[in-house]
Design an enzyme around this catalytic site. Structure first.
Site, PDB file in Angstrom:
ATOM      1  N   ASN A  29     -17.272   2.669 -20.536  1.00 57.69           N
ATOM      2  CA  ASN A  29     -16.234   1.406 -20.428  1.00 57.69           C
ATOM      3  C   ASN A  29     -15.634   0.928 -21.161  1.00 57.69           C
ATOM      4  OD1 ASN A  29     -15.600   0.248 -17.451  1.00 57.69           O
ATOM      5  ND2 ASN A  29     -15.699  -1.446 -18.355  1.00 57.69           N
TER       6      ASN A  29
ATOM      7  N   ARG B 100       1.505   2.111  -3.411  1.00 61.58           N
ATOM      8  CA  ARG B 100       0.925   1.960  -4.711  1.00 61.58           C
ATOM      9  C   ARG B 100       0.447   3.839  -4.388  1.00 61.58           C
ATOM     10  NH1 ARG B 100      -4.066  -1.370  -3.369  1.00 61.58           N
ATOM     11  NH2 ARG B 100      -5.141   0.485  -4.833  1.00 61.58           N
TER      12      ARG B 100
ATOM     13  N   HIS C  72     -14.530   3.171  -0.539  1.00 62.17           N
ATOM     14  CA  HIS C  72     -14.174   1.884  -0.126  1.00 62.17           C
ATOM     15  C   HIS C  72     -12.703   2.964   0.388  1.00 62.17           C
ATOM     16  CE1 HIS C  72     -15.215  -1.074  -3.367  1.00 62.17           C
ATOM     17  NE2 HIS C  72     -16.164  -1.025  -2.667  1.00 62.17           N
TER      18      HIS C  72
ATOM     19  N   ALA D 109     -12.735   6.121 -20.343  1.00 63.73           N
ATOM     20  CA  ALA D 109     -13.411   7.347 -20.141  1.00 63.73           C
ATOM     21  C   ALA D 109     -12.293   8.966 -20.557  1.00 63.73           C
ATOM     22  CB  ALA D 109     -13.170   7.163 -18.368  1.00 63.73           C
TER      23      ALA D 109
ATOM     24  N   THR E 175     -15.834   0.455 -13.986  1.00 60.09           N
ATOM     25  CA  THR E 175     -15.926  -0.112 -12.975  1.00 60.09           C
ATOM     26  C   THR E 175     -16.020  -1.911 -13.593  1.00 60.09           C
ATOM     27  OG1 THR E 175     -16.130  -1.021 -10.834  1.00 60.09           O
ATOM     28  CG2 THR E 175     -18.282   0.070 -12.132  1.00 60.09           C
ATOM     29  N   SER E 176     -15.671  -3.023 -13.209  1.00 65.45           N
ATOM     30  CA  SER E 176     -15.140  -4.061 -14.209  1.00 65.45           C
ATOM     31  C   SER E 176     -17.048  -4.915 -13.199  1.00 65.45           C
ATOM     32  CB  SER E 176     -14.919  -5.314 -13.516  1.00 65.45           C
ATOM     33  OG  SER E 176     -14.643  -5.281 -12.160  1.00 65.45           O
TER      34      SER E 176
ATOM     35  N   TYR F 273       1.268  -1.304   0.164  1.00 68.65           N
ATOM     36  CA  TYR F 273       0.088  -0.299  -0.099  1.00 68.65           C
ATOM     37  C   TYR F 273       0.656   0.806   0.370  1.00 68.65           C
ATOM     38  CZ  TYR F 273      -4.607  -2.423   0.587  1.00 68.65           C
ATOM     39  OH  TYR F 273      -5.692  -3.089  -0.215  1.00 68.65           O
TER      40      TYR F 273
ATOM     41  N   CYS G  78      -4.704   3.729  12.937  1.00 61.12           N
ATOM     42  CA  CYS G  78      -4.500   3.401  14.101  1.00 61.12           C
ATOM     43  C   CYS G  78      -4.855   2.333  14.866  1.00 61.12           C
ATOM     44  CB  CYS G  78      -4.122   3.689  15.369  1.00 61.12           C
ATOM     45  SG  CYS G  78      -3.964   2.966  16.459  1.00 61.12           S
TER      46      CYS G  78
ATOM     47  N   ASN H 114     -12.863   4.441  -5.656  1.00 65.08           N
ATOM     48  CA  ASN H 114     -10.650   4.360  -6.223  1.00 65.08           C
ATOM     49  C   ASN H 114     -10.206   4.417  -4.923  1.00 65.08           C
ATOM     50  OD1 ASN H 114     -11.227   3.449  -8.717  1.00 65.08           O
ATOM     51  ND2 ASN H 114     -10.883   5.424  -9.518  1.00 65.08           N
TER      52      ASN H 114
HETATM   53  C1  BJW Z   1     -11.409   1.423 -18.373  1.00 61.48           C
HETATM   54  C2  BJW Z   1     -10.417   2.082 -18.650  1.00 61.48           C
HETATM   55  C3  BJW Z   1     -10.419   3.142 -19.300  1.00 61.48           C
HETATM   56  C4  BJW Z   1      -9.881   0.157 -17.630  1.00 61.48           C
HETATM   57  N1  BJW Z   1     -12.121   4.223 -19.827  1.00 61.48           N
HETATM   58  N2  BJW Z   1     -12.718   2.029 -18.350  1.00 61.48           N
HETATM   59  C5  BJW Z   1     -22.815  -9.761  -2.734  1.00 61.48           C
HETATM   60  C6  BJW Z   1     -22.552 -10.670  -3.510  1.00 61.48           C
HETATM   61  C7  BJW Z   1     -21.355 -11.506  -3.583  1.00 61.48           C
HETATM   62  C8  BJW Z   1     -21.153 -11.300  -2.916  1.00 61.48           C
HETATM   63  C9  BJW Z   1     -20.461 -10.138  -1.718  1.00 61.48           C
HETATM   64  C10 BJW Z   1     -21.968  -9.808  -1.824  1.00 61.48           C
HETATM   65  N3  BJW Z   1     -21.823  -8.295  -0.934  1.00 61.48           N
HETATM   66  C11 BJW Z   1     -20.486  -8.442  -0.510  1.00 61.48           C
HETATM   67  C12 BJW Z   1     -20.006  -9.255  -0.728  1.00 61.48           C
HETATM   68  C13 BJW Z   1     -18.725 -10.029  -0.224  1.00 61.48           C
HETATM   69  C14 BJW Z   1     -17.547  -8.382  -1.276  1.00 61.48           C
HETATM   70  C15 BJW Z   1     -17.413  -9.018  -3.005  1.00 61.48           C
HETATM   71  O1  BJW Z   1     -18.172  -8.241  -3.118  1.00 61.48           O
HETATM   72  N4  BJW Z   1     -16.570 -10.007  -3.551  1.00 61.48           N
HETATM   73  C16 BJW Z   1     -16.777 -10.672  -4.963  1.00 61.48           C
HETATM   74  C17 BJW Z   1     -15.942  -9.959  -5.201  1.00 61.48           C
HETATM   75  C18 BJW Z   1     -17.856 -11.498  -5.129  1.00 61.48           C
HETATM   76  N5  BJW Z   1     -17.224  -7.945  -0.769  1.00 61.48           N
HETATM   77  C19 BJW Z   1     -17.185  -6.667   0.571  1.00 61.48           C
HETATM   78  O2  BJW Z   1     -16.650  -8.145   1.284  1.00 61.48           O
HETATM   79  C20 BJW Z   1     -17.545  -6.082   0.657  1.00 61.48           C
HETATM   80  N6  BJW Z   1     -17.919  -5.369   2.382  1.00 61.48           N
HETATM   81  C21 BJW Z   1     -19.182  -5.790   2.382  1.00 61.48           C
HETATM   82  O3  BJW Z   1     -20.575  -6.324   2.160  1.00 61.48           O
HETATM   83  O4  BJW Z   1     -19.657  -5.868   4.181  1.00 61.48           O
HETATM   84  C22 BJW Z   1     -20.509  -6.967   4.705  1.00 61.48           C
HETATM   85  C23 BJW Z   1     -20.426  -7.152   5.985  1.00 61.48           C
HETATM   86  C24 BJW Z   1     -21.206  -5.743   6.350  1.00 61.48           C
HETATM   87  C25 BJW Z   1     -21.430  -5.552   8.092  1.00 61.48           C
HETATM   88  C26 BJW Z   1     -20.211  -5.771   8.367  1.00 61.48           C
HETATM   89  C27 BJW Z   1     -19.033  -6.312   7.524  1.00 61.48           C
HETATM   90  C28 BJW Z   1     -18.864  -6.908   6.413  1.00 61.48           C
HETATM   91  C29 BJW Z   1     -16.415  -5.020   0.763  1.00 61.48           C
HETATM   92  C30 BJW Z   1     -16.077  -4.410  -0.461  1.00 61.48           C
HETATM   93  C31 BJW Z   1     -14.488  -4.417  -0.526  1.00 61.48           C
HETATM   94  C32 BJW Z   1     -13.784  -3.783  -1.778  1.00 61.48           C
HETATM   95  N7  BJW Z   1     -12.251  -3.643  -1.496  1.00 61.48           N
HETATM   96  C33 BJW Z   1     -11.274  -3.262  -2.613  1.00 61.48           C
HETATM   97  C34 BJW Z   1      -9.999  -2.737  -1.991  1.00 61.48           C
HETATM   98  C35 BJW Z   1      -9.891  -1.963  -1.793  1.00 61.48           C
HETATM   99  C36 BJW Z   1      -8.838  -1.488  -1.395  1.00 61.48           C
HETATM  100  C37 BJW Z   1      -6.881  -1.659  -2.447  1.00 61.48           C
HETATM  101  O5  BJW Z   1      -7.573  -0.822  -3.550  1.00 61.48           O
HETATM  102  O6  BJW Z   1      -6.351  -2.329  -2.502  1.00 61.48           O
HETATM  103  O7  BJW Z   1     -12.097  -2.028  -3.833  1.00 61.48           O
HETATM  104  S1  BJW Z   1     -11.609  -4.716  -3.737  1.00 61.48           S
HETATM  105  C38 BJW Z   1     -10.918  -3.689  -5.413  1.00 61.48           C
HETATM  106  O8  BJW Z   1     -12.210  -3.888  -6.180  1.00 61.48           O
HETATM  107  C39 BJW Z   1     -11.755  -1.914  -4.860  1.00 61.48           C
HETATM  108  C40 BJW Z   1     -11.775  -1.555  -5.837  1.00 61.48           C
HETATM  109  O9  BJW Z   1     -12.400  -0.308  -5.549  1.00 61.48           O
HETATM  110  C41 BJW Z   1     -12.921  -3.138  -6.393  1.00 61.48           C
HETATM  111  C42 BJW Z   1     -13.818  -2.571  -7.975  1.00 61.48           C
HETATM  112  O10 BJW Z   1     -13.149  -2.849  -8.739  1.00 61.48           O
HETATM  113  P1  BJW Z   1     -12.996  -1.854  -9.885  1.00 61.48           P
HETATM  114  O11 BJW Z   1     -12.832  -0.796  -9.520  1.00 61.48           O
HETATM  115  O12 BJW Z   1     -14.580  -2.505 -10.478  1.00 61.48           O
HETATM  116  O13 BJW Z   1     -12.140  -2.257 -10.463  1.00 61.48           O
HETATM  117  P2  BJW Z   1     -11.572  -2.870 -12.160  1.00 61.48           P
HETATM  118  O14 BJW Z   1      -9.872  -2.859 -12.368  1.00 61.48           O
HETATM  119  O15 BJW Z   1     -11.684  -4.526 -11.729  1.00 61.48           O
HETATM  120  O16 BJW Z   1     -12.168  -3.072 -13.509  1.00 61.48           O
HETATM  121  C43 BJW Z   1     -11.581  -1.828 -14.061  1.00 61.48           C
HETATM  122  C44 BJW Z   1     -12.881  -1.868 -15.327  1.00 61.48           C
HETATM  123  O17 BJW Z   1     -12.410  -0.732 -15.729  1.00 61.48           O
HETATM  124  C45 BJW Z   1     -12.330  -2.596 -16.095  1.00 61.48           C
HETATM  125  O18 BJW Z   1     -13.718  -2.998 -16.937  1.00 61.48           O
HETATM  126  C46 BJW Z   1     -12.063  -2.117 -17.210  1.00 61.48           C
HETATM  127  O19 BJW Z   1     -12.050  -2.457 -18.775  1.00 61.48           O
HETATM  128  C47 BJW Z   1     -12.376  -0.662 -16.925  1.00 61.48           C
HETATM  129  N8  BJW Z   1     -11.299  -0.013 -17.423  1.00 61.48           N
HETATM  130  N9  BJW Z   1      -9.221   1.611 -18.347  1.00 61.48           N
HETATM  131  C48 BJW Z   1     -12.918   3.422 -19.207  1.00 61.48           C
HETATM  132  N10 BJW Z   1      -8.964   3.533 -19.897  1.00 61.48           N
END
Ligand code: BJW
Length: 256
Positions: free
Chosen positions: A228, A75, A134, A246, A203-204, A72, A142, A111
């Site tokens: 996207n 990053r 996020h 974008a 977003t994916s 991190y 802490c 993001n």
């Molecule tokens: C372009 C481009 C250009 C490229 N122009 N486009 C329901 C169903 C199933 C599972 C779950 C559910 N609810 C919850 C879950 C579990 C889990 C989850 O979703 N799992 C799935 C994998 C199935 N969710 C969680 O755990 C969440 N918490 C939660 O629900 O808690 C419940 C709870 C309640 C009460 C108490 C306790 C718990 C938390 C989710 C946290 C996600 N965190 C991350 C990491 C952040 C830190 C870090 O960066 O390291 O967030 S994971 C990661 O994915 C990050 C992102 O924000 C997130 C989304 O990714 P994103 O932004 O979509 O990126 P990519 O890379 O996937 O896609 C990029 C896209 O851009 C692509 O499509 C490209 O084509 C496109 N692109 N260049 C336009 N120039």
């Protein structure tokens, strides 16, 4: 530009022109043109043997806090050396335009790079309409008290860094299995239920709850639009999907 894309763009512009309450959900794709790898891009260098999904978890931190802290911190430094791109700036200018007209444009960003805020600062756009669902790479928390800080040594002299409150500093981001900030979820719920247009950018659509907000907006009667580079998990369920970078599409799509 192919004729169908031109038609889609014209239709999308008309929707934006007539919408008074808009929600924009952004993901890693919007920052790609600033030089920040998307979350699901393969990692390079020392990190090539890890996957981001593996490292962005409380379990990884429990197992190896030094490794996670180092990832991190790298990053974080990268992000500080990047700048908002034409896509971030187009959104910020659109927020300004909307404000002048008494319209509401809320940005829900997955993001953690702070680039929407930096774009807003650059063009004097309202920062209170940007919600980091996020968390942020730029704030560290802490592990003992939950106190957050942006006052960090450059570079970190140890991993993980001890906090002055007796715990260690972990990044202020939301890992898999952790709850999103309560106020962010509440604002996301209210704004998606009340918007007339929901726009998803770069977003994916794989990660919940953010991936489900478009359906919430749809259930409450909003039109839905996606911008996207590639087809996403839910592309076919949007009313309109525009394929493109974008940073190229948004300046010609959004009013300023
Ligand atoms: C372009 C481009 C250009 C490229 N122009 N486009 C329901 C169903 C199933 C599972 C779950 C559910 N609810 C919850 C879950 C579990 C889990 C989850 O979703 N799992 C799935 C994998 C199935 N969710 C969680 O755990 C969440 N918490 C939660 O629900 O808690 C419940 C709870 C309640 C009460 C108490 C306790 C718990 C938390 C989710 C946290 C996600 N965190 C991350 C990491 C952040 C830190 C870090 O960066 O390291 O967030 S994971 C990661 O994915 C990050 C992102 O924000 C997130 C989304 O990714 P994103 O932004 O979509 O990126 P990519 O890379 O996937 O896609 C990029 C896209 O851009 C692509 O499509 C490209 O084509 C496109 N692109 N260049 C336009 N120039």
């Amino acid at each position: 530009m192919p004729v169908q894309e031109q038609i889609n763009l014209t239709r999308a512009r008309a929707w934006i022109e007539e919408s008074t309450r808009v929600v924009i959900l952004t993901g890693a794709g919007i920052s790609a043109e600033s030089g920040i790898p998307t979350f699901r891009d393969a990692m390079d260098g020392l990190w090539a043997r890890y996957s981001a999904e593996e490292l962005a978890t409380p379990e990884a931190w429990q197992r190896d806090p030094a490794l996670v802290s180092k990832w991190y911190e790298e990053r974080r430094r990268k992000v500080l050396n990047c700048a908002p791109n034409a896509g971030h700036l187009a959104i910020a200018r659109y927020q300004n335009w909307a404000k002048e007209q008494g319209r509401e444009v809320i940005v829900l960003t997955q993001n953690v790079d702070g680039l929407h805020f930096r774009a807003a600062k650059q063009v004097n756009a309202p920062e209170d309409a940007i919600i980091e669902v996020h968390g942020s790479l730029l704030r560290w928390r802490c592990t003992r008290t939950g106190n957050e800080t942006t006052d960090l040594p450059e570079p970190f002299e140890r991993h993980p860094l001890p906090s002055k409150f007796g715990g260690f500093l972990r990044p202020g981001v939301v890992w898999f299995g952790e709850a999103l900030p309560e106020d962010a979820v509440q604002r996301a719920d209210v704004s998606t239920r009340n918007c007339d247009l929901f726009i998803s950018i770069g977003t994916s659509g794989l990660v919940y709850p953010a991936a489900g907000w478009v359906f919430e907006a749809q259930r409450h009667g909003a039109k839905t639009l996606e911008v996207n580079r590639d087809p996403s998990q839910h592309s076919s369920e949007f009313d309109l999907s525009i394929r493109g970078m974008a940073g190229e599409v948004l300046p010609s799509l959004l009013p300023s």
